[in-house]
Write a protein that holds these residues in place. Sequence first.
Motif, mmCIF file in Angstrom:
data_model
loop_
_atom_site.group_PDB
_atom_site.id
_atom_site.type_symbol
_atom_site.label_atom_id
_atom_site.label_comp_id
_atom_site.label_asym_id
_atom_site.label_seq_id
_atom_site.Cartn_x
_atom_site.Cartn_y
_atom_site.Cartn_z
ATOM 1 N N GLN A 32 0.850 -1.200 0.000
ATOM 2 C CA GLN A 32 0.000 0.000 0.000
ATOM 3 C C GLN A 32 0.887 1.252 0.000
ATOM 4 N N PRO A 33 0.515 2.271 -0.778
ATOM 5 C CA PRO A 33 1.323 3.501 -0.779
ATOM 6 C C PRO A 33 1.343 4.166 0.610
ATOM 7 N N GLN A 34 0.196 4.139 1.284
ATOM 8 C CA GLN A 34 0.132 4.745 2.616
ATOM 9 C C GLN A 34 0.281 3.637 3.652
ATOM 10 N N GLN A 35 1.444 3.561 4.227
ATOM 11 C CA GLN A 35 1.710 2.519 5.203
ATOM 12 C C GLN A 35 1.329 3.016 6.605
ATOM 13 N N PRO A 36 0.970 2.082 7.493
ATOM 14 C CA PRO A 36 0.597 2.507 8.853
ATOM 15 C C PRO A 36 1.787 3.127 9.600
ATOM 16 N N THR A 37 1.423 3.963 10.568
ATOM 17 C CA THR A 37 2.464 4.571 11.390
ATOM 18 C C THR A 37 2.994 3.538 12.377
ATOM 19 N N ILE A 91 12.009 6.686 8.701
ATOM 20 C CA ILE A 91 11.962 6.661 7.237
ATOM 21 C C ILE A 91 10.537 6.875 6.735
ATOM 22 N N ALA A 92 9.666 7.353 7.634
ATOM 23 C CA ALA A 92 8.245 7.486 7.285
ATOM 24 C C ALA A 92 8.036 8.437 6.114
ATOM 25 N N SER A 93 8.829 9.506 6.067
ATOM 26 C CA SER A 93 8.601 10.501 5.027
ATOM 27 C C SER A 93 8.928 9.954 3.634
ATOM 28 N N GLU A 94 9.803 8.944 3.554
ATOM 29 C CA GLU A 94 10.187 8.386 2.248
ATOM 30 C C GLU A 94 9.569 7.013 2.008
ATOM 31 N N THR A 131 6.575 5.888 1.267
ATOM 32 C CA THR A 131 5.724 5.690 0.089
ATOM 33 C C THR A 131 6.581 5.420 -1.152
ATOM 34 N N GLU A 132 7.652 6.189 -1.265
ATOM 35 C CA GLU A 132 8.535 6.029 -2.417
ATOM 36 C C GLU A 132 9.320 4.708 -2.337
ATOM 37 N N LEU A 133 9.715 4.372 -1.122
ATOM 38 C CA LEU A 133 10.540 3.176 -0.948
ATOM 39 C C LEU A 133 9.753 1.889 -1.179
ATOM 40 N N VAL A 134 8.484 1.864 -0.798
ATOM 41 C CA VAL A 134 7.722 0.611 -0.925
ATOM 42 C C VAL A 134 7.158 0.433 -2.330
ATOM 43 N N ALA A 135 7.166 1.489 -3.117
ATOM 44 C CA ALA A 135 6.516 1.435 -4.433
ATOM 45 C C ALA A 135 7.054 0.311 -5.322
ATOM 46 N N PRO A 136 8.375 0.105 -5.407
ATOM 47 C CA PRO A 136 8.847 -0.928 -6.359
ATOM 48 C C PRO A 136 8.800 -2.355 -5.828
ATOM 49 N N ILE A 137 8.385 -2.547 -4.602
ATOM 50 C CA ILE A 137 8.443 -3.895 -4.028
ATOM 51 C C ILE A 137 7.330 -4.766 -4.603
ATOM 52 N N GLU A 138 7.697 -5.967 -5.017
ATOM 53 C CA GLU A 138 6.709 -6.952 -5.471
ATOM 54 C C GLU A 138 6.906 -8.213 -4.636
ATOM 55 N N ASN A 148 10.447 -12.370 -3.159
ATOM 56 C CA ASN A 148 10.058 -10.972 -3.387
ATOM 57 C C ASN A 148 11.264 -10.188 -3.904
ATOM 58 N N THR A 149 10.998 -8.930 -4.201
ATOM 59 C CA THR A 149 12.081 -8.047 -4.647
ATOM 60 C C THR A 149 12.590 -7.177 -3.511
ATOM 61 N N LEU A 150 12.153 -7.489 -2.304
ATOM 62 C CA LEU A 150 12.473 -6.650 -1.139
ATOM 63 C C LEU A 150 13.983 -6.486 -0.949
ATOM 64 N N ALA A 151 14.701 -7.622 -1.012
ATOM 65 C CA ALA A 151 16.121 -7.593 -0.688
ATOM 66 C C ALA A 151 16.938 -6.826 -1.716
ATOM 67 N N THR A 152 16.396 -6.646 -2.902
ATOM 68 C CA THR A 152 17.171 -5.989 -3.965
ATOM 69 C C THR A 152 16.769 -4.539 -4.156
ATOM 70 N N LYS A 153 15.887 -4.052 -3.330
ATOM 71 C CA LYS A 153 15.412 -2.686 -3.495
ATOM 72 C C LYS A 153 16.034 -1.777 -2.425
ATOM 73 N N PRO A 154 15.997 -0.456 -2.659
ATOM 74 C CA PRO A 154 16.671 0.471 -1.727
ATOM 75 C C PRO A 154 16.117 0.459 -0.320
ATOM 76 N N ILE A 155 14.905 -0.028 -0.159
ATOM 77 C CA ILE A 155 14.309 0.014 1.191
ATOM 78 C C ILE A 155 14.988 -0.962 2.148
ATOM 79 N N PHE A 156 15.622 -1.999 1.587
ATOM 80 C CA PHE A 156 16.000 -3.124 2.441
ATOM 81 C C PHE A 156 17.002 -2.742 3.532
ATOM 82 N N VAL A 157 18.055 -2.034 3.152
ATOM 83 C CA VAL A 157 19.077 -1.692 4.149
ATOM 84 C C VAL A 157 18.505 -0.821 5.273
ATOM 85 N N PRO A 158 17.862 0.307 4.919
ATOM 86 C CA PRO A 158 17.303 1.102 6.032
ATOM 87 C C PRO A 158 16.267 0.355 6.843
ATOM 88 N N LEU A 159 15.496 -0.517 6.182
ATOM 89 C CA LEU A 159 14.450 -1.243 6.919
ATOM 90 C C LEU A 159 15.080 -2.178 7.941
#
Lengths: 322, 698
Positions: B456-461, B468-471, B473-480, B529-540
């Motif tokens: 979901q673009p709007q993730q729960p708080t 990383i809340a401000s980014e 939406t952008e970070l989760v967008a490419p995840i499949e 999934n594509t989680l591990a290869t996307k930019p979100i993974f390290v900060p997450l």
Amino acid sequence: MSTQGLRAEQYLSPETLAQLAPFELRAKMVADGVMNGMHQSPLQGMAVEFAAHRQYTAGDSIRHLDWKVFGRSDKLYVKEYRQETNLDVMILVDGSASMSFGTLGVKQGWGGTDATRQRGTWTKFDHATASAAALAFLCLSQRDRVGVAVGADGLRGAVRKSAARDQWRSIVRCLSSEPVEARFSPAACINQLLAQTSHRTLFVILSDFLGDPEGLRTALARLRHRGHDAMLLAMLDHRELTLDLDVEAPFIGLEGEEALDVDTRTIRKAYLEELQRHLQGIDRQARAFGYDLQVFDTHESVGPVLAALLSRREGMVAGGRR
Amino acid sequence: MTFINPWLAVAGAAAMALPILIHLFLRRRQKPIEWAAMELLRRAVQQSQRTRRVERWILLVLRCLALLLVGLAIARPATVTALSMNQPVTMAVVLDDSVASRTAASPTSAPGQTAFEAARTACIESIRALPSGSLVHVFTTSGTIEHTGDAVQPDRAIAILGTLQPTFEPSRVRQAVDRADDVLGRSSMPGRIVLASSFSRGAIDTEAQVLPPTKAILEIRDVGSDDTGTAAIVSVMQRTLGPQSTGSVTVDVTVTRPSSEQARRNVPVTVTDAMTDRSATADAVFIEGSQRAVATLTLVVDPAVNEHAWMASIPTDRQPADDMRATTISTVSSHPVLVLDRERLDVDEGSSAQWIERALEPIAGMGLAHRRMDPSEVRAGSLKGATSIIICRPELLDAAGWAECTVACEAGALIVIVPPTEETFMDWQDPCAAMLGPGVTIRRDVMNHEPPRRLQPQQPTSPITQLIASELTELVAPIEVDRSVMIEGPSTTLSPVLVMDDGAPLMVLSTKGRGVIVMLATAPVPSWNTLATKPIFVPLVQETIRQGEVLLDAGGSVSIGLGRLPTGTTELRPIRGSTAAESSLTVDPSGVIVSDGVKPGIMQVVMAQDATASMSRRSSFVALNVDPAACDPQRNDAARLAAWLNQTMSPQTNVVTATSSTQSTTSVSVWLLLAAALVVLAETLLGRMFSVPEPKAA
């Protein structure tokens, strides 16, 4: 709506009359309306010479003995003839300021008196003059002698009684030219009229009779004393008769009376009782002298006015025969 | 006589003028009417208008009276108490000595007077007005004074009141009034309770507390509070966690202010290190219309010291109760992250553990230290000292291994669970669900998503993703997500961190004991999934470890009167507090401080020996803070307070308000409403009687 579909009564309604600008036309329409609308005219069959035979008694003039009957039956019979009557009518219209009251709206361009034009309503004076003109027209059409007077604190304008052909013009001119002002003094007006009247006359007084009843009583007493007949036609506006207003406001008189703060809802009952008492008092006065009072609502047809007059005239004619 | 809602009484009085104004307005609008039959009118007026005018005035007066009575009834009038002034009574004085009473009293009271002092003065006035022979009980809303059950003479009660001081405890009005009513119920004399308080939001939570209907007469002494120009610290939070290479720590101090027009725009905030006395000051700057602002401060720290204790305070605040907040912060993570997986070398795409380890250490020297452990080797005591444990192969954990993980979690460890990437017949779902909490289930079959699920673009708080809340939406967008397991559980147990577009959770957060559990519904490998290869993974991954550790209840911060201390704590020794020269505080086994005179500050934790041995992570300090809500000096909304009073009243209860002794409003209001109804009825009947029947025209 075609004019053929119009009923006679419709010519007599104030709304219709108010739209008839020429005064003469208005009166003629009223008169025609009355004549057409009545199934049986009280004038029908009048003016026949022979009435009946009667046995001769001592003292009868021998001029009226029917000799032909005597020749056939050897008995004396006297021929009786119906007397030919010639009614004198004097119409007195109240021209006081209180007669300028009216609540029935009329539109711009409609005809009427000065009072109508000033107030934009069908006033009591309008109703009275319309009725007076129609009465005069009827009388003249029956070859009666008729005169008209407009009075307030005294006679303002008058046309002497006549059955002449141009009398109608004179009457109309008089009725349409007089202003409405001052207070009505019936005694003063009647005195002036009586000074000019010698024959027995039917006086038709058109007024709201809202003034002092004592003055009216004096006037009627004078008329009775001189042996004249009279009809009192009280012209009152519908609102005066019902007080159908729900306001609390100052009321100001048309004849210079002091202003009065009135809540109509609170006094309606008392007012109507007072009005009833007042009219009954005038009626009592009139009956005491053998006269009648007819009350007319200026929002209603003028037909009853004329019907009342004709009925009265028949009564006078019958009385004359007796 | 006074009114609980005086403005409504004024409104009622003003409404009384309404019929008169309407009458005058309608009268003024009428234009003069010309009339011919004036004489008849005059006679009619003489005959009837005078009578009708009197009748109409009577109706007008009745209408005005009805409006006035309704207004008075709504205003809830209170008459002077009907208690006989000569009859002795037993009075229970309930004095608000909670932290809320430390705020300034109403501006109309004496300058510099606190709400506590004003309330105490009001109580003393009530006691002095008692008839001779009366007795007094003294109660406090903080409940810190243990009532003996014996009533004392008025003079003695006044002396007791003189010794009392405001506490840092929250207000417990309901319990205090309940106790007072119980005590008075046993008295042979008529009972009377005097409740003196500022009735601010901190003193009375009108939504949470319901005052019980009392048998005794209840007087309420409202001394008011002054909230103009105040500010309060609600939180102190460190921006980063872990090794501090720069030798400094950045701290965010959140400050609130009331919504009044006099609220301050700049609030200076000072943060002091309790250990070294180093301090820094910065302004919290409020933008127009905002009630919350953040002051960011940077403090120099010694990299060798693992734990720090900070005290944030507002040095120039008018309200002393709510301007200080202490916190303890770990600046260095001394324990490496434990990754439970076997060493594998023949996996092309890499295992979950390998992807996670890469994310923990993207740049040498800047990441989080970690070490690998075989899940089958987890035995009793093997996890001791670990603060963060990532379970990458849950199917390899046996019952003893799960038990040990559970113990470590309850003792204060962060557990991260990742589903196994390979098909297995081992039951890992049930023990995992049991660890997450009651009511949680994990489906045994792995769900294959075709087409792949997105987030979901709007993730729960969530506290895990707050930085990383401000980014996000952008970070989760490419995840499949191609494969995932289904985690279900009550919202009271599981809070979502990341959710997929169908609402199913991808990452959940739960707590157990003093520990925190985070579970991923999908394994971070490319085949799932594509989680591990996307930019979100390290900060997450890094934020999961850092923020997860922040959430651990290892000492940390405790609200006075509300929070419980870590299990095994026996004593608290003062390091730094709101006042100097504090004595040690004794803690009972359930974690409740039993000593009197608890004050906010930094305390050193002394633990029992056995507790220390079982703890995976020990904390040296605990920060005792006042609850910001318990000392909120803002005035309770008048209407809400009135409604709260109404809610608490029974027909036998006499409620007194403001500063004068007054009696029940309920019965008076009922009588007033009844009177108003009678007046309306009388008006209707008289109006009908007076109305003129429609007459017939003449």
